[in-house]
Design an enzyme around this catalytic site. Sequence first.
Site, PDB file in Angstrom:
ATOM      1  N   ARG A 141      36.066  31.282  41.718  1.00  0.00           N
ATOM      2  CA  ARG A 141      35.280  30.246  42.390  1.00  0.00           C
ATOM      3  C   ARG A 141      34.239  29.679  41.423  1.00  0.00           C
ATOM      4  NH1 ARG A 141      38.919  29.808  45.250  1.00  0.00           N
ATOM      5  NH2 ARG A 141      39.064  30.048  47.507  1.00  0.00           N
TER       6      ARG A 141
ATOM      7  N   HIS B 181      42.541  23.530  39.860  1.00  0.00           N
ATOM      8  CA  HIS B 181      42.683  24.615  40.853  1.00  0.00           C
ATOM      9  C   HIS B 181      44.158  24.973  41.074  1.00  0.00           C
ATOM     10  CE1 HIS B 181      40.417  26.689  44.336  1.00  0.00           C
ATOM     11  NE2 HIS B 181      41.566  27.318  44.131  1.00  0.00           N
TER      12      HIS B 181
HETATM   13  P1  NAP Z   1      39.804  41.166  46.533  1.00  0.00           P
HETATM   14  O1  NAP Z   1      41.114  41.880  46.634  1.00  0.00           O
HETATM   15  O2  NAP Z   1      38.910  41.122  47.732  1.00  0.00           O
HETATM   16  O3  NAP Z   1      39.013  41.834  45.303  1.00  0.00           O
HETATM   17  C1  NAP Z   1      37.692  41.528  45.003  1.00  0.00           C
HETATM   18  C2  NAP Z   1      37.233  42.349  43.801  1.00  0.00           C
HETATM   19  O4  NAP Z   1      35.915  41.914  43.442  1.00  0.00           O
HETATM   20  C3  NAP Z   1      37.146  43.848  44.081  1.00  0.00           C
HETATM   21  O5  NAP Z   1      37.537  44.597  42.958  1.00  0.00           O
HETATM   22  C4  NAP Z   1      35.637  44.038  44.346  1.00  0.00           C
HETATM   23  O6  NAP Z   1      35.140  45.327  44.014  1.00  0.00           O
HETATM   24  C5  NAP Z   1      35.045  43.024  43.392  1.00  0.00           C
HETATM   25  N1  NAP Z   1      33.703  42.638  43.843  1.00  0.00           N
HETATM   26  C6  NAP Z   1      33.345  41.993  44.980  1.00  0.00           C
HETATM   27  N2  NAP Z   1      32.005  41.833  45.024  1.00  0.00           N
HETATM   28  C7  NAP Z   1      31.518  42.383  43.895  1.00  0.00           C
HETATM   29  C8  NAP Z   1      30.205  42.544  43.373  1.00  0.00           C
HETATM   30  N3  NAP Z   1      29.126  42.107  44.034  1.00  0.00           N
HETATM   31  N4  NAP Z   1      30.071  43.156  42.179  1.00  0.00           N
HETATM   32  C9  NAP Z   1      31.147  43.612  41.508  1.00  0.00           C
HETATM   33  N5  NAP Z   1      32.414  43.504  41.948  1.00  0.00           N
HETATM   34  C10 NAP Z   1      32.592  42.891  43.134  1.00  0.00           C
HETATM   35  O7  NAP Z   1      40.004  39.655  46.067  1.00  0.00           O
HETATM   36  P2  NAP Z   1      41.285  38.999  45.326  1.00  0.00           P
HETATM   37  O8  NAP Z   1      42.422  38.868  46.277  1.00  0.00           O
HETATM   38  O9  NAP Z   1      41.522  39.713  44.054  1.00  0.00           O
HETATM   39  O10 NAP Z   1      40.744  37.496  45.105  1.00  0.00           O
HETATM   40  C11 NAP Z   1      39.561  37.211  44.354  1.00  0.00           C
HETATM   41  C12 NAP Z   1      39.183  35.746  44.539  1.00  0.00           C
HETATM   42  O11 NAP Z   1      40.093  34.902  43.824  1.00  0.00           O
HETATM   43  C13 NAP Z   1      39.267  35.201  45.971  1.00  0.00           C
HETATM   44  O12 NAP Z   1      38.119  35.540  46.707  1.00  0.00           O
HETATM   45  C14 NAP Z   1      39.376  33.698  45.753  1.00  0.00           C
HETATM   46  O13 NAP Z   1      38.090  33.116  45.737  1.00  0.00           O
HETATM   47  C15 NAP Z   1      39.965  33.573  44.340  1.00  0.00           C
HETATM   48  N6  NAP Z   1      41.301  32.917  44.334  1.00  0.00           N
HETATM   49  C16 NAP Z   1      41.477  31.832  43.494  1.00  0.00           C
HETATM   50  C17 NAP Z   1      42.727  31.202  43.455  1.00  0.00           C
HETATM   51  C18 NAP Z   1      42.978  30.002  42.545  1.00  0.00           C
HETATM   52  O14 NAP Z   1      44.054  29.387  42.616  1.00  0.00           O
HETATM   53  N7  NAP Z   1      42.068  29.655  41.657  1.00  0.00           N
HETATM   54  C19 NAP Z   1      43.781  31.676  44.255  1.00  0.00           C
HETATM   55  C20 NAP Z   1      43.564  32.764  45.075  1.00  0.00           C
HETATM   56  C21 NAP Z   1      42.314  33.390  45.108  1.00  0.00           C
HETATM   57  P3  NAP Z   1      35.637  46.683  44.761  1.00  0.00           P
HETATM   58  O15 NAP Z   1      37.027  46.945  44.184  1.00  0.00           O
HETATM   59  O16 NAP Z   1      34.638  47.687  44.368  1.00  0.00           O
HETATM   60  O17 NAP Z   1      35.685  46.364  46.237  1.00  0.00           O
END
Ligand code: NAP
Length: 318
Positions: free
Chosen positions: A233, A281
């Site tokens: 993001r 994106h």
């Molecule tokens: P996820 O499975 O919820 O994983 C989030 C990760 O971030 C976890 O490892 C979490 O730690 C860590 N985290 C969250 N808050 C934190 C903090 N304050 N400090 C340190 N680490 C933190 O999410 P995901 O499915 O991997 O997706 C991540 C993001 O990618 C989505 O939220 C979305 O915004 C973005 N995205 C972008 C696209 C694109 O096309 N550009 C597509 C899809 C998604 P823990 O393991 O300790 O819980």
Amino acid sequence: MNKIVFIDSITNDERTQWIQLLNEALSEEHIVLPEQVGEETVHEVDIAIVANPQPEDLLRYPNLRLVQSVWAGVEKLVSALRSQEFSRVQVRLARLEDTQLSISMAESVLAWTLYLQRNMSKYVGQQTAKKWLQLPNINSKHVRVSILGAGKLGLASLELLKKLDYQLSCWTRSNKQLDSVNHFYGVAGLKAMLAQTDILINLLPLTSETHRLLDKEKLAWLPLGSKLINFSRGSIVNTSDLIELINKGHIAHAVLDVFDQEPLPEDSELWSNPKITILPHISAPTNKKTAVKIVAETIIAYRKEQKWPECVDLSLGY
Ligand code: NAP
């Protein structure tokens, strides 16, 4: 009869495709658009399938229990559900968790890591200047790649990067043990990890804790000449701080797929900076077919077995 409402802010064509696929996969359900729900039947809607909706549109349905997003990023909904306006709404939010999406992101991470590692942005500039200059080649086993976040997308990306023997690290909120990956957490951990990073990849969700996390101070923890990829993001990075560090030469290049405002406005200075690569994106787009299969399985399990999907923890914001 219970109804499922599809709420979105997408094009008519996209909406038609989603509705057609959802109707095929959920033939026993009654899937409707908001304009097909009269005021006398709003109480019949208990599930919403959403594609970037205006959160306040959910308030119309008093018996709504489950909101299933067909996107992985749900920060706008999370912040609405945490607000006073929604305090009396008993709804749980499930985001799209699709292996196909994780594979797409891992492919993008690998592609753009290689782009930076193999100096491709510099060769693009050299071609424009008709300059023949062979730059030093650094083998992947000598490149330190760090990922912010090791959730669904981060873990899939780390697994793919492992195949090329990169020196891998990641930073998360909670402590964890990962095979062949140095793990860091907490602010001290972030500082330690950034100090030993050549290519930093942001895959964190946008929450109140990660908003503008990568500011001038933290970006300066990266070594001179390091590179940044932001695929989660835009608002996690302070853009003007990033531009300042790039213009000073501290950060050598940034690949940005996400922005504060999308589409990126034409007058943004990011477009013309030769040390910034702009992507629209596209690092991990939703695959409608696989997404619909997952959404349908979730809804069938919810209806037939009263089984809740894994839902977003509103207190954590992801
Ligand atoms: P996820 O499975 O919820 O994983 C989030 C990760 O971030 C976890 O490892 C979490 O730690 C860590 N985290 C969250 N808050 C934190 C903090 N304050 N400090 C340190 N680490 C933190 O999410 P995901 O499915 O991997 O997706 C991540 C993001 O990618 C989505 O939220 C979305 O915004 C973005 N995205 C972008 C696209 C694109 O096309 N550009 C597509 C899809 C998604 P823990 O393991 O300790 O819980």
